[in-house]
Motif scaffolding. Structure first.
Motif, PDB file in Angstrom:
ATOM      1  N   UNK A 184       0.710  -1.233   0.520  1.00  0.00           N
ATOM      2  CA  UNK A 184       0.177   0.080  -0.102  1.00  0.00           C
ATOM      3  C   UNK A 184       0.943   1.083  -0.081  1.00  0.00           C
ATOM      4  N   UNK A 185       0.247   2.261  -0.928  1.00  0.00           N
ATOM      5  CA  UNK A 185       1.365   3.555  -0.791  1.00  0.00           C
ATOM      6  C   UNK A 185       0.621   4.961   0.158  1.00  0.00           C
ATOM      7  N   UNK A 186       1.370   5.409   0.500  1.00  0.00           N
ATOM      8  CA  UNK A 186       0.506   7.034   0.565  1.00  0.00           C
ATOM      9  C   UNK A 186       0.415   7.748   0.158  1.00  0.00           C
ATOM     10  N   UNK A 187      -0.918   8.373   0.109  1.00  0.00           N
ATOM     11  CA  UNK A 187      -1.218   9.280  -0.987  1.00  0.00           C
ATOM     12  C   UNK A 187      -1.263  10.542  -0.030  1.00  0.00           C
ATOM     13  N   UNK A 188      -0.575  11.320  -0.931  1.00  0.00           N
ATOM     14  CA  UNK A 188       0.399  12.556   0.135  1.00  0.00           C
ATOM     15  C   UNK A 188      -1.033  14.312  -0.605  1.00  0.00           C
ATOM     16  N   UNK A 189      -1.621  13.839  -1.479  1.00  0.00           N
ATOM     17  CA  UNK A 189      -2.489  14.978  -1.744  1.00  0.00           C
ATOM     18  C   UNK A 189      -3.736  14.668  -2.418  1.00  0.00           C
ATOM     19  N   UNK A 190      -5.269  15.048  -2.097  1.00  0.00           N
ATOM     20  CA  UNK A 190      -6.297  14.604  -2.792  1.00  0.00           C
ATOM     21  C   UNK A 190      -6.812  15.709  -2.232  1.00  0.00           C
ATOM     22  N   UNK A 191      -7.594  15.941  -4.316  1.00  0.00           N
ATOM     23  CA  UNK A 191      -8.325  17.512  -4.364  1.00  0.00           C
ATOM     24  C   UNK A 191      -9.268  16.619  -4.613  1.00  0.00           C
ATOM     25  N   UNK A 192      -9.334  15.793  -4.722  1.00  0.00           N
ATOM     26  CA  UNK A 192     -10.952  15.455  -5.273  1.00  0.00           C
ATOM     27  C   UNK A 192     -11.377  14.667  -4.758  1.00  0.00           C
ATOM     28  N   UNK A 193     -12.139  14.352  -3.763  1.00  0.00           N
ATOM     29  CA  UNK A 193     -12.715  12.971  -3.051  1.00  0.00           C
ATOM     30  C   UNK A 193     -13.696  12.220  -4.012  1.00  0.00           C
ATOM     31  N   UNK A 194     -13.192  10.948  -5.083  1.00  0.00           N
ATOM     32  CA  UNK A 194     -14.553  10.664  -5.643  1.00  0.00           C
ATOM     33  C   UNK A 194     -14.369   8.863  -4.842  1.00  0.00           C
ATOM     34  N   UNK A 195     -15.603   8.304  -5.704  1.00  0.00           N
ATOM     35  CA  UNK A 195     -15.478   6.832  -5.206  1.00  0.00           C
ATOM     36  C   UNK A 195     -14.676   5.876  -5.600  1.00  0.00           C
ATOM     37  N   UNK A 196     -13.263   6.404  -5.721  1.00  0.00           N
ATOM     38  CA  UNK A 196     -12.207   5.493  -5.476  1.00  0.00           C
ATOM     39  C   UNK A 196     -12.072   5.554  -4.077  1.00  0.00           C
ATOM     40  N   UNK A 197     -11.473   6.955  -4.373  1.00  0.00           N
ATOM     41  CA  UNK A 197     -10.705   7.806  -2.630  1.00  0.00           C
ATOM     42  C   UNK A 197     -12.105   6.788  -1.636  1.00  0.00           C
ATOM     43  N   UNK A 198     -12.504   7.149  -1.822  1.00  0.00           N
ATOM     44  CA  UNK A 198     -14.039   6.296  -0.638  1.00  0.00           C
ATOM     45  C   UNK A 198     -13.887   4.958  -0.392  1.00  0.00           C
ATOM     46  N   UNK A 199     -13.326   4.162  -1.651  1.00  0.00           N
ATOM     47  CA  UNK A 199     -13.596   2.519  -1.324  1.00  0.00           C
ATOM     48  C   UNK A 199     -12.176   2.663  -0.954  1.00  0.00           C
ATOM     49  N   UNK A 200     -10.537   2.850  -1.121  1.00  0.00           N
ATOM     50  CA  UNK A 200      -9.648   3.149  -0.452  1.00  0.00           C
ATOM     51  C   UNK A 200     -10.082   3.113   0.924  1.00  0.00           C
ATOM     52  N   UNK A 201     -10.229   3.690   1.528  1.00  0.00           N
ATOM     53  CA  UNK A 201     -10.855   3.560   3.075  1.00  0.00           C
ATOM     54  C   UNK A 201     -11.351   2.171   3.812  1.00  0.00           C
ATOM     55  N   UNK A 202     -12.196   1.682   2.832  1.00  0.00           N
ATOM     56  CA  UNK A 202     -12.681   0.777   2.725  1.00  0.00           C
ATOM     57  C   UNK A 202     -13.559   0.838   4.852  1.00  0.00           C
ATOM     58  N   UNK A 203     -13.668  -0.530   5.511  1.00  0.00           N
ATOM     59  CA  UNK A 203     -14.284   0.101   6.660  1.00  0.00           C
ATOM     60  C   UNK A 203     -14.211  -0.133   8.086  1.00  0.00           C
ATOM     61  N   UNK A 204     -13.386  -0.380   7.991  1.00  0.00           N
ATOM     62  CA  UNK A 204     -12.600  -0.968   9.286  1.00  0.00           C
ATOM     63  C   UNK A 204     -11.685  -0.343   9.966  1.00  0.00           C
ATOM     64  N   UNK A 205     -11.928   0.034  11.276  1.00  0.00           N
ATOM     65  CA  UNK A 205     -10.705   0.845  12.270  1.00  0.00           C
ATOM     66  C   UNK A 205      -9.573  -0.407  13.010  1.00  0.00           C
ATOM     67  N   UNK A 206      -8.755   0.506  14.304  1.00  0.00           N
ATOM     68  CA  UNK A 206      -8.773  -0.265  14.456  1.00  0.00           C
ATOM     69  C   UNK A 206      -9.148  -1.118  15.954  1.00  0.00           C
ATOM     70  N   UNK A 207      -8.688  -1.614  16.323  1.00  0.00           N
ATOM     71  CA  UNK A 207      -8.784  -2.320  17.602  1.00  0.00           C
ATOM     72  C   UNK A 207     -10.529  -1.621  18.846  1.00  0.00           C
ATOM     73  N   UNK A 208     -10.099  -0.165  19.644  1.00  0.00           N
ATOM     74  CA  UNK A 208     -10.891   0.811  19.795  1.00  0.00           C
ATOM     75  C   UNK A 208     -11.536   1.876  19.167  1.00  0.00           C
ATOM     76  N   UNK A 209     -10.864   2.116  18.309  1.00  0.00           N
ATOM     77  CA  UNK A 209     -11.809   3.755  17.705  1.00  0.00           C
ATOM     78  C   UNK A 209     -12.595   2.894  17.564  1.00  0.00           C
ATOM     79  N   UNK A 210     -13.897   3.917  16.607  1.00  0.00           N
ATOM     80  CA  UNK A 210     -14.700   3.248  15.971  1.00  0.00           C
ATOM     81  C   UNK A 210     -15.512   4.378  14.717  1.00  0.00           C
ATOM     82  N   UNK A 211     -13.992   5.093  14.076  1.00  0.00           N
ATOM     83  CA  UNK A 211     -14.942   5.293  12.882  1.00  0.00           C
ATOM     84  C   UNK A 211     -13.914   4.470  11.703  1.00  0.00           C
ATOM     85  N   UNK A 212     -12.358   4.387  12.003  1.00  0.00           N
ATOM     86  CA  UNK A 212     -11.765   3.995  10.605  1.00  0.00           C
ATOM     87  C   UNK A 212     -11.272   5.252   9.709  1.00  0.00           C
TER      88      UNK A 212
END
Ligand code: ADP
Length: 255
Positions: A184-212
């Protein structure tokens, strides 16, 4: 003056047991105090209440019932604020607690009232420390914002922030979940938050966080629409806060 909202997540504030990491909090407080001394208005949105409650009661597992979680958040919120108050006092800063619900943003009268209160804080250089009023609201009541990423975006709108910094346990948005994919590669800048960006984020987070990651992307979508930039960066190195404000390329910038 520039207004900066800093949101620190559970994963930044707590250790592997889910208990508060005081040394980390001390470093964050130092950064925020320095920023205020430089003339910035600083607003903190802080999670970590449940973790603080777990620490106090010596509980090492996630609460099993909603009521138990709400109780823990009430117990922990007090001790979290006590820690912030003590640590900020060392820098001669006064803090105040604001526990909000969705109503503060959906009810016009409450919104305007809250805005006045926040401005009264900032006028006197008091640092507002904001959290959802978790002991009072539950999802079933439909008056819950639900996560502090969204809360921090709403607060950024409320007080007309120039910049929102979300500190997490990860150094920004990757093109896929870096905990699962080594390449996986770090994205440095996002100008347009499109569906591709949202897909990258997925759904799961860490053990105690709520958001992800997805709630952070939604927060980015909200604030960039009103001209506020957002940076997601690692809270492991609190000095990142100052570096980001000084426009160093750290984490993922959403414009
Ligand atoms: P916080 O408690 O700071 O809000 P979360 O644990 O809720 O943090 O969210 C951050 C986590 O999201 C990361 O540690 C990682 O496991 C997960 N994640 C999923 N997809 C991504 C992605 N594309 N880029 C970065 N992190 C991701």
């Amino acid at each position: 003056i520039q207004r900066i909202v800093v949101k620190v997540g559970t994963s930044t504030l707590t250790n592997e047991n889910g208990h508060l990491d005081i040394e980390k909090i001390r470093k964050i407080v130092l950064e925020l105090s320095n920023l205020q001394d430089k003339g910035y208005d600083v607003i903190l949105v802080s999670s970590g209440a449940v973790g603080a409650g777990m620490g106090l009661l010596n509980i090492n597992e996630k609460p099993k019932t909603l009521a138990e979680k709400q109780m823990l958040s009430a117990v922990g919120q007090v001790s979290l604020m006590q820690i912030y108050q003590t640590l900020f006092k060392e820098h001669n800063k006064i803090v105040g607690q604001l526990l909000l619900t969705k109503e503060e943003f959906s009810n016009r009268k409450r919104y305007l009232n809250m805005r006045n209160v926040c401005n009264a804080f900032l006028k006197r250089k008091i640092i507002p420390i904001i959290n959802e009023n978790d002991a009072i609201v539950s999802n079933a009541l439909k008056i819950k914002v639900g996560d502090n990423d969204t809360m921090s975006a709403l607060v950024s709108g409320l007080i007309d922030a120039d910049l929102l910094i979300i500190l997490s346990d990860i150094d920004g948005l990757y093109n896929k979940n870096p905990r699962k994919y080594e390449d996986a590669n770090l994205i440095h800048i996002v100008g347009d938050i499109n569906e591709d960006i949202k897909k990258m984020a997925g759904a799961e987070g860490s053990k105690f966080g709520t958001g992800g990651m997805i709630t952070k992307i939604i927060a980015a979508e909200m604030v960039t629409k009103i001209g506020t930039s957002l940076v997601i960066a690692s809270g492991d190195e609190p000095k990142n806060i100052t570096r980001i404000v000084e426009k160093e390329n750290i984490g993922t910038l959403f414009v």
